[in-house]
Enzyme design. Sequence first.
Site, short mmCIF file in Angstrom:
data_model
loop_
_atom_site.label_atom_id
_atom_site.label_comp_id
_atom_site.label_asym_id
_atom_site.label_seq_id
_atom_site.Cartn_x
_atom_site.Cartn_y
_atom_site.Cartn_z
N LYS A 67 41.24 50.68 51.85
CA LYS A 67 40.60 50.74 50.54
C LYS A 67 39.62 51.92 50.49
O LYS A 67 38.92 52.18 51.48
CB LYS A 67 39.87 49.41 50.30
CG LYS A 67 39.21 49.22 48.95
CD LYS A 67 38.65 47.79 48.90
CE LYS A 67 37.95 47.49 47.58
NZ LYS A 67 37.49 46.08 47.53
N SER A 143 38.95 43.87 42.97
CA SER A 143 38.65 45.25 43.32
C SER A 143 39.61 45.85 44.35
O SER A 143 39.84 47.05 44.34
CB SER A 143 37.21 45.37 43.81
OG SER A 143 37.05 44.90 45.11
N SER A 167 38.08 39.53 46.44
CA SER A 167 38.80 40.78 46.19
C SER A 167 39.92 41.09 47.16
O SER A 167 40.64 42.07 46.98
CB SER A 167 37.81 41.96 46.16
OG SER A 167 37.01 41.88 45.00
#
Length: 441
Positions: A67, A143, A167
């Site tokens: 990420k 997210s 998330s």
Amino acid sequence: RLYRRGETSPVEVVKAHLERCDRLNPVLNAYRLLLPDSAMQAAGAMENLFRAGVDLGPLQGVPVSVKDLIRVRGTFTTAGSRVLLQEPPDQEDARVVRWLRAAGAVIIGKTNLHEFATGDPDPAGPFGLVQNPRRVGFHPGSSSSGAGAAAAAGLGVVAIGTDTGGSIRIPAYLCGIAGLKPTTGKMDMEGILPLSPTLDTVGPLARRVSDIAAVLAVWGEEGRGWKGSGTAHLPDSLAQSIRGWRIGVPAGEYFNQLHPPVAEAYEHTLGILQDLGCQLVEFEPRGIEGMNELCTFIIQAEASDYHERYRDREHLYGANFRERIFPGREIKAVTYLAARRRQLELQEEWLKLAEGFNLLVTPAGPVVAPPHGMSTIEMGGSPVPFRTLLSRFTRPFNLLGWPALSILNGITEEGLPTGIQISGPPQSEGNILILGHQLER
């Protein structure tokens, strides 16, 4: 196994994944950045190690994404925000990236996310919306949406995401894959931009529970990943019997307000657990109604504190971030401390509760993925903000600090996944993976 037998090579596999990214990422927007040159160099190095008889473990030569909240040496970590677009490139890898590289994993890119991991998709954001691979035009999750989409679409074998209120688990259930939030505090967060240090953790998403277990096995090796106990809580085999396990099933309305396809899939899963020899034990989820608000107070207060350093760039934040985080500037210290005290009380209460069962099984979320742009969904005859529904069942386990795994347990007629969440007291990752694997089979 194919690498070890010489039936394929890391170079072939990484190249195939990068080609798939070139083909599908323009549609899905899962990646913010691909790293083809360094990935192919790493793949070649891993291939040479195999030929030399060096075996680093289950992730050697495996394509992995991280990420874009996680620092990767030589790249620009943007956190999906205009605030960081002028920052210099990262000088060092985050610790979790160093562990992955040491285990032979090949980092192929950095995945898209919502601004600073706040959880809302923003069509006006600098990198655009991520699409759900199960159905383009639909919401892919919170997210770590890029991580969920990348893993679900085969744009990498494993995706590393972060989880503050769900998330990892929410993209997993909306995209129909597996995603694990480890015990809070168990993973080292050095080199990962924080949202709420009290609630943040980092973990893997993948298409199979066995892939999740492979990542945790590597992270748990001496000197890597997990703090303290290493592999002590990981199973030697996922194929262990769960006959006789006591599985907590929540009573009351909070976990039972579900859309019909989700409710049907959940009941089917409970039936499978009974068929596997588990005993279902109803329990009352203490304090559940107030947990969402407690999480909000803690996140807003801690995130506002962190973002004080960017006051001079305040005009660059997106509207969603401002709406969700900046109210934290007005939270009084006594309110924040009261929330933390209540958190500790709930953790103690739920640890006592956990003495009555091995693990809990709940729905991962009350609804399936909606189309992009839908802000409310009808529940019980009233419109409810979708952002509230997304984290309704995941946030409590961030507050408690418990590990929790989301896995696929159904597909609607429209092709949208439903999911369940398996959770347990701190350090119960091993049992969670065993139960998840048995249900997945």
